[in-house]
Design an enzyme around this catalytic site. Structure first.
Site, PDB file in Angstrom:
ATOM      1  N   ALA A   1       0.893  -8.687 -14.502  1.00 51.07           N
ATOM      2  CA  ALA A   1      -0.555  -8.651 -14.252  1.00 51.07           C
ATOM      3  C   ALA A   1      -0.669 -10.792 -13.860  1.00 51.07           C
ATOM      4  O   ALA A   1      -1.564 -10.699 -13.392  1.00 51.07           O
ATOM      5  CB  ALA A   1      -1.048  -8.173 -15.649  1.00 51.07           C
ATOM      6  N   CYS A   2       0.014 -11.239 -15.140  1.00 48.96           N
ATOM      7  CA  CYS A   2      -0.166 -12.635 -15.124  1.00 48.96           C
ATOM      8  C   CYS A   2       1.781 -12.870 -15.689  1.00 48.96           C
ATOM      9  O   CYS A   2       1.495 -12.728 -16.597  1.00 48.96           O
ATOM     10  CB  CYS A   2      -1.396 -13.126 -15.668  1.00 48.96           C
ATOM     11  SG  CYS A   2      -1.258 -14.394 -16.417  1.00 48.96           S
ATOM     12  N   PRO A   3       1.801 -14.292 -15.262  1.00 49.95           N
ATOM     13  CA  PRO A   3       1.388 -15.195 -14.066  1.00 49.95           C
ATOM     14  C   PRO A   3       2.102 -14.370 -12.958  1.00 49.95           C
ATOM     15  O   PRO A   3       1.416 -15.952 -11.581  1.00 49.95           O
ATOM     16  CB  PRO A   3       1.908 -16.473 -14.745  1.00 49.95           C
ATOM     17  CG  PRO A   3       3.561 -15.666 -15.823  1.00 49.95           C
ATOM     18  CD  PRO A   3       3.399 -14.712 -15.994  1.00 49.95           C
TER      19      PRO A   3
ATOM     20  N   GLY B   1       6.009  -8.635 -17.651  1.00 49.74           N
ATOM     21  CA  GLY B   1       5.493  -9.491 -15.814  1.00 49.74           C
ATOM     22  C   GLY B   1       4.291  -9.744 -16.966  1.00 49.74           C
ATOM     23  O   GLY B   1       3.280 -10.357 -16.522  1.00 49.74           O
TER      24      GLY B   1
END
Ligand SMILES: Cc1cc2nc3c(=O)[nH]c(=O)nc-3n(C[C@H](O)[C@H](O)[C@H](O)COP(=O)(O)OP(=O)(O)OC[C@H]3O[C@@H](n4cnc5c(N)ncnc54)[C@H](O)[C@@H]3O)c2cc1C
Lengths: 379, 80
Positions: free
Chosen positions: B18-20, A293
């Site tokens: 966290a990102c994207p 992630g």
């Protein structure tokens, strides 16, 4: 019997890990208690961030290539070979070069990302990219002869490598075309899958006003489904015509990882803190190959290699492994041909982009240059 | 524990992403599945409560339901 640690993939993460292990487990390797093998399918190590600069002619693809043998510690056994299958139950790898299977006690998967433009009908024929060496070179030719029309940068893949690179490309293209007196004749549009210009709301909030200031058009909720005859058709039902299409294609991991039951779409399902594979024992994954992630970025692969190295050293010494990855990501973001910003964040702390400056641009170039020390494990 | 008996064709676990971010992960997965398939997105980001319905509507994909087990949300989206 010695413990055999096999690292699959000699890109950023695999190479940093191999050198880190050679240093950390030096005495165990010297006494033959541990063997570390690094397998890569190319004798050259490739540093992809250089490709961002190739279309603008400021860097050459060769700047991103070095012989892997020159970068890897002598205590690491380097094999140039393509792995074709993993059997996690038997703890074996199969490859094109070896007659029999390669046995491992610990395996670290660091095979990176591959591009899958064929998943979008028409993209492979119509789109250009700077996410491959050949793509970056072809795009350089296209850009040099592109003096008027509509330049569209479309982010299609999600996830994709370096979430900042699409923003960097349009900022650099804008500046580069202005310097050459062509910006008035070239319209630039940036498209993004969700309702902001970047997945991370803090980065999106920072980038959007810069795009507005510089007359870069923005299309959000834009997910191309098909490209034909100079027009992009999206899942949302919109259409956009272009003269030059630069796309961030869909990304995939390796099929052999899915075939080995390690995760979907070629990415390895891992515990996002320990980086241990969820569906196999004695297997770790890091960098782009690991589904954590966090961005698919070299800095991530680098930090994760440090964690995996500590954990492996603890394990071969029969101690509990305590090192954990906290999501740390570091990224310089070019905002033109001679200015850049910088972000740093982790699982707990969101990014807060620094004001763009020339100093940060030079820091990015210096960081890229010092990469060859990073890969050797010296930085 | 799932409160509905919808059988998703795929589940995307974007908790802690966290990102994207979770919506990007969902879109990537929707691309992979067939029309009519249901994708379940697990997210612990508050923002997903507005992001996901907004995109689903924009792209014509139906958001069947949103569950709230424990400390996250589970969005069930059908690919149109
Ligand atoms: C244009 C561009 C700009 C970027 N800019 C940045 C940046 O500014 N900052 C940043 O942090 N990141 C950046 N990145 C992302 C970064 O390059 C990647 O995230 C990083 O390389 C990932 O490292 P890795 O070790 O996971 O994979 P890689 O470095 O891709 O290495 C994977 C290795 O595995 C090998 N391999 C694959 N399959 C097999 C097999 N079957 N058998 C044997 N070997 C195999 C490959 O040959 C390769 O050497 C950028 C990427 C691109 C494309």
């Amino acid at each position: 019997m010695s413990d055999h640690i096999v690292i699959l993939g000699g890109g950023t993460g695999g190479t940093v890990l191999a050198n880190n292990l050679a240093e950390r487990l030096g005495s165990e390797i010297d006494s033959s208690d541990v063997r570390v093998t690094l397998i890569n399918d190319d004798p050259e190590h490739v540093y992809k961030p250089v490709w961002l600069y190739v279309p603008f002619g400021t860097r050459e693809p060769e700047d991103g290539r070095r012989p892997l043998a020159d970068l890897v510690d002598d205590r690491v056994e380097l094999k140039i070979d393509r792995v074709t299958a993993i059997d996690p139950d038997a703890q074996q790898l199969h490859s094109t070069g070896e007659v029999g299977p390669i046995q491992y006690d610990k395996l670290v998967v660091a095979t990176g990302s591959t591009l899958a433009p064929d998943e979008i009908p028409g993209l492979a024929e119509a789109g250009h990219d700077y996410y491959s060496e050949s793509g970056a070179l072809e795009l350089q030719d296209e850009l040099l002869s592109f003096t008027e029309g509509h330049l569209v940068l479309s982010v299609i893949g999600s996830p994709h490598m370096c979430p900042a690179a699409p923003l960097e490309f349009v900022f650099m293209a804008d500046d580069w075309l202005r310097e050459r007196g062509l910006r008035e004749d070239v319209e630039i549009t940036y498209t993004y899958p969700i309702q902001r210009v970047h997945g991370n709301p803090h980065i999106a909030e920072w980038a959007r006003p810069i795009m507005d200031d510089r007359d870069i058009n923005v299309e959000t909720f834009f997910n191309p489904e098909e490209i034909d005859d100079g027009t992009i058709h999206t899942m949302e039902g919109s259409e956009l015509s272009y003269d030059l299409l630069v796309a961030i294609p869909p990304h995939r991991g390796l099929d052999l990882l899915t075939e080995a039951g390690l995760g979907d779409s070629g990415w390895v399902d891992v515990d996002k803190h320990t980086l241990e594979a969820e569906h196999a024992a004695n297997v770790y994954a890091l960098g782009d190959a690991a589904a954590t992630g966090v961005p698919k970025a070299g800095s991530v692969a680098h930090y994760q290699a440090g964690v995996v190295s500590q954990r492996l050293a603890s394990e071969v010494r029969g101690r509990p492994a305590t090192a954990r990855y906290d999501g740390k990501t570091l990224c310089f973001v070019e905002t033109g041909m001679d200015s850049a910003s910088y972000v740093e964040f982790d699982y707990e702390h969101p990014p807060s982009p620094a004001p763009p400056s020339e100093k940060l641009h030079w820091s990015k170039l210096a960081y890229n240059e010092s990469y060859w020390l990073t890969a050797r494990g010296l930085l | 524990m799932s409160e509905t008996d919808i059988e998703p064709a795929a589940t995307v676990d974007a908790r802690g992403a966290a990102c994207p971010g979770p919506l990007m992960d969902l879109i990537g997965k929707i691309r992979d599945v067939e029309s009519g398939d249901v994708v379940c997105l697990l997210s612990d980001a508050e923002q997903s409560l507005t992001d996901v319905p907004e995109w689903a509507e924009e792209a014509g994909n139906e958001l069947l339901t949103v569950e709230e087990p424990d400390d996250h949300y589970a969005f069930y989206v059908v690919k149109s």
